[in-house]
Write an enzyme that holds these catalytic residues in place. Sequence first.
Site, mmCIF file in Angstrom:
data_model
loop_
_atom_site.group_PDB
_atom_site.id
_atom_site.type_symbol
_atom_site.label_atom_id
_atom_site.label_comp_id
_atom_site.label_asym_id
_atom_site.label_seq_id
_atom_site.Cartn_x
_atom_site.Cartn_y
_atom_site.Cartn_z
ATOM 1 C CD GLN A 1 -3.348 0.423 2.083
ATOM 2 O OE1 GLN A 1 -3.433 -1.173 1.927
ATOM 3 N NE2 GLN A 1 -4.351 1.156 2.013
ATOM 4 C CB SER B 1 2.054 -4.825 3.546
ATOM 5 O OG SER B 1 0.777 -4.036 4.729
ATOM 6 C CG LEU B 2 -0.930 -4.741 -0.823
ATOM 7 C CD1 LEU B 2 -0.587 -6.078 -2.271
ATOM 8 C CD2 LEU B 2 -1.256 -3.526 -0.307
ATOM 9 N NE ARG C 1 -2.914 -8.322 5.161
ATOM 10 C CZ ARG C 1 -2.522 -7.330 5.241
ATOM 11 N NH1 ARG C 1 -2.070 -6.333 3.786
ATOM 12 N NH2 ARG C 1 -1.336 -7.122 5.466
ATOM 13 C CG HIS D 1 1.872 -3.776 9.057
ATOM 14 N ND1 HIS D 1 1.437 -4.855 8.858
ATOM 15 C CD2 HIS D 1 1.449 -3.294 8.298
ATOM 16 C CE1 HIS D 1 1.461 -5.437 8.240
ATOM 17 N NE2 HIS D 1 1.698 -4.051 7.587
ATOM 18 C CD GLN E 1 1.444 -9.017 6.111
ATOM 19 O OE1 GLN E 1 0.580 -8.906 6.284
ATOM 20 N NE2 GLN E 1 2.033 -9.407 5.295
#
Length: 318
Positions: free
Chosen positions: A10, A95-96, A120, A206, A255
């Site tokens: 992102q 991340s993603l 998510r 996070h 995560q």
Amino acid sequence: MAFALVFPGQGSQFVGMGVDLANNFTAAKKVFQEVDDSLKQSLFKIISDGPESDLMLTENTQPALMAVSMAFVSVLNQESGYPIVAKSTILAGHSLGEYTALTVSGAFNLAESAQLLKIRGQAMQRAVPVGQGAMAALLGSDLDTAAKICQAAASKTNQICVPANDNSVGQIVISGNKTAIDEAINLASTYGIKKAVLLPVSAPFHCPLMESAAQRMADALISVQIKSLQKPVVTNFNAQVTSDHKLIPDLLVKQVVGMVRWRESVIQMKNQQITDYIEIGAGKVLSGLIKRIDKDANCLNCGEVGHIESIIKYINNQ
């Protein structure tokens, strides 16, 4: 030379990303159509036309960035005549982007990945009411200093404030309750930090405030049959090389609330003799971070139609 495939997270998104690719390659168009079908929405219309506010919604941003990266992978596979993952040594994503890496490595199919990222994104957005959470970038900070600032801010406000992204040397992102993040920004200069900037994000990713989202992902991942990995993936939660697909659900759940260890992940890949990185998808954020971590790294980008030919030539020469 050993090379890694890396996939953005992102912050790399922009309206129009991947559109030229879809206009020029049927393989890309098929990826976007399959993602639309799996989500039962016109995500590609948002990607191509916006408005930006819709693309910035994390439930759209996450599957959209994955779709763009996968569209490039599909075109590279078609134009080269073989799956490019076969010639790579290792994969990683921010991340993603870890979901994209896992999809390319074969753990998920495209539809599963899109659906998981939609869930998510929705779960992360709903975990904390708008305005109650925040994230900030500490520029010129190392992880130890960021941790001290977070601890001081958390103690003063009695709220959550933790390092969320260890992105590179001199760039740490922190996350938590808005009041605590504001306090951390105020404290930053007293710890010698060059600049502390509040980030335009919709939720505090996070960090422990994402616990409900982590549980939602745990439930979602139970219903997905995760397949064996064709190539190992360096995972965000522990910055370790992961080849066992059975470990993936637990690592993806952790995560959500854990810190993204991107700096350590790049060091891990360097330790695996990786010299070259191909960033596939929107933007060049990861290439910039990688060069800060490993000044000897050779970073290539595949985010435009004009990059396709040179990337295939590079891979064919390996």
